[in-house]
Design an enzyme around this catalytic site. Structure first.
Site, PDB file in Angstrom:
ATOM      1  N   ILE A 192       0.932  -0.997  -0.046  1.00  0.00           N
ATOM      2  CA  ILE A 192       0.180  -0.068  -0.037  1.00  0.00           C
ATOM      3  C   ILE A 192       0.808   1.289   0.224  1.00  0.00           C
ATOM      4  CG2 ILE A 192      -1.754   1.229   1.301  1.00  0.00           C
ATOM      5  CD1 ILE A 192      -2.849  -1.284   2.452  1.00  0.00           C
ATOM      6  N   ASP A 193       0.420   2.324  -0.720  1.00  0.00           N
ATOM      7  CA  ASP A 193       1.546   3.292  -0.842  1.00  0.00           C
ATOM      8  C   ASP A 193       1.443   4.080   0.662  1.00  0.00           C
ATOM      9  OD1 ASP A 193       1.249   3.270  -3.739  1.00  0.00           O
ATOM     10  OD2 ASP A 193      -0.305   4.532  -3.798  1.00  0.00           O
TER      11      ASP A 193
END
Length: 318
Positions: free
Chosen positions: A144-145
């Protein structure tokens, strides 16, 4: 266990008769994946009842056959374990699901050598990691960023890592994100299909590419609530490409509010974001569903929208 080696003795059941050795041992010893066992067999680490190494993973086995597997203890990960608080959504001896806060990098890399989710997992899971590919580390199968919050699963064992990776490769993981986007999508729900790849103009960005170039990506979206010049949207990922939701929503004219790379927020929105101190893309991994790679049970979990996005949502109410 001796000399840095863990020994496992296995007697094969009747139903394993005629199976390949690697398949039979994987079924009998769930902590090791079939791929890991292939490596151990080829390295002479698996011996039969006569203490003779069996080096061919394709060897057909007999019911009742006995084998001993010598597994080198996992080497320590080169990353440092750090006591970083984590919110745990689910955990057992095979895997862990973390509700990641915005701002936490997933994996150490240049510019972020520590203080990451991996560093936190090494501390939280110490003593329970059986080794991924022979290294004592969590198995990261998706990311996930940094500035995206929400649910993320990691494996503790080699077998769980292989099983989860296979589900991600087959696109059978149920991942749904909540996003606050600019404008009001029309139609209110739909599907975005495109090829995504590195932008020629800026290699740090992902861009929609001509057909056949890059990786195929599919996002299903639906509007949950219309707001003042914006909308709360649920995005269900059929594929999981880098920056997929951010690029796809921007490509149809509805970039995520606060997105510093793919944004383009209206003046009123920029003023509100500054007033609230909202400095990230409004994106949250709210739902994660998958089949447990060891028990085959269906797992499904949800994460509530985080306070910063809730505040932004409330301020955008019509």
């Amino acid at each position: 266990m001796s000399g840095g080696i863990s020994h496992h003795s296995v007697t094969l059941p009747d139903e394993a008769a005629g199976w390949r050795l690697d398949r039979a041992l994987a079924a009998a010893l769930p902590i090791l994946s079939r791929e890991r066992l292939k490596v151990l067999i080829s390295a002479g680490q698996v011996t039969n009842a006569m203490d003779v190494p069996v080096r061919d993973p394709a060897t057909k086995v007999m019911a009742g056959a006995r084998f001993t597997i010598a597994v080198p203890l996992p080497t320590a990960a080169h990353n440092q374990a750090q006591d970083i608080p984590l919110v745990i959504a689910y955990e057992d001896e095979h895997l862990i699901v973390v509700d990641k806060p915005a701002g936490l990098v997933v994996h150490p890399a240049a510019g972020n050598l520590d203080g990451t989710l991996v560093n936190a997992l090494l501390h939280h899971c110490r003593g329970s990691l059986s080794g991924i590919g022979g290294v004592e580390r969590p198995g990261i199968v998706h990311r996930i960023d940094k500035d995206t919050s929400g649910l993320m699963v990691a494996a503790k064992t080699d077998r769980a890592h292989t099983g989860l990776a296979a589900q991600f490769a087959k696109h059978t993981i149920d991942r749904r994100y909540l996003a606050i986007v600019q404008g009001k999508p029309m139609p209110i729900e739909g599907t975005v299909r495109s090829w995504l790849g590195r932008s020629d103009a800026n290699r740090k960005k992902i861009a929609v590419q001509p057909d056949g170039r890059g990786k195929h990506a599919v996002t299903h979206y639906r509007t949950l609530e219309r707001l003042n010049g914006a909308a709360l949207v649920e995005c269900r990922l059929e594929t999981g490409r880098t920056h997929q939701v951010r690029v796809h929503m921007a490509s149809i004219g509805h970039p995520l509010l606060g997105d510093p790379v793919y944004g383009g927020s209206q003046k009123a929105h920029r003023a509100l974001l500054g007033q609230l101190g909202f400095g990230r893309q409004a994106l949250h991994a709210a739902h994660l569903g998958f089949t447990h790679p060891i028990t085959s049970c269906a797992l499904s979990m949800d994460s509530s929208i985080p306070p910063d996005m809730q505040t932004l949502f409330s301020n955008l109410g019509v």
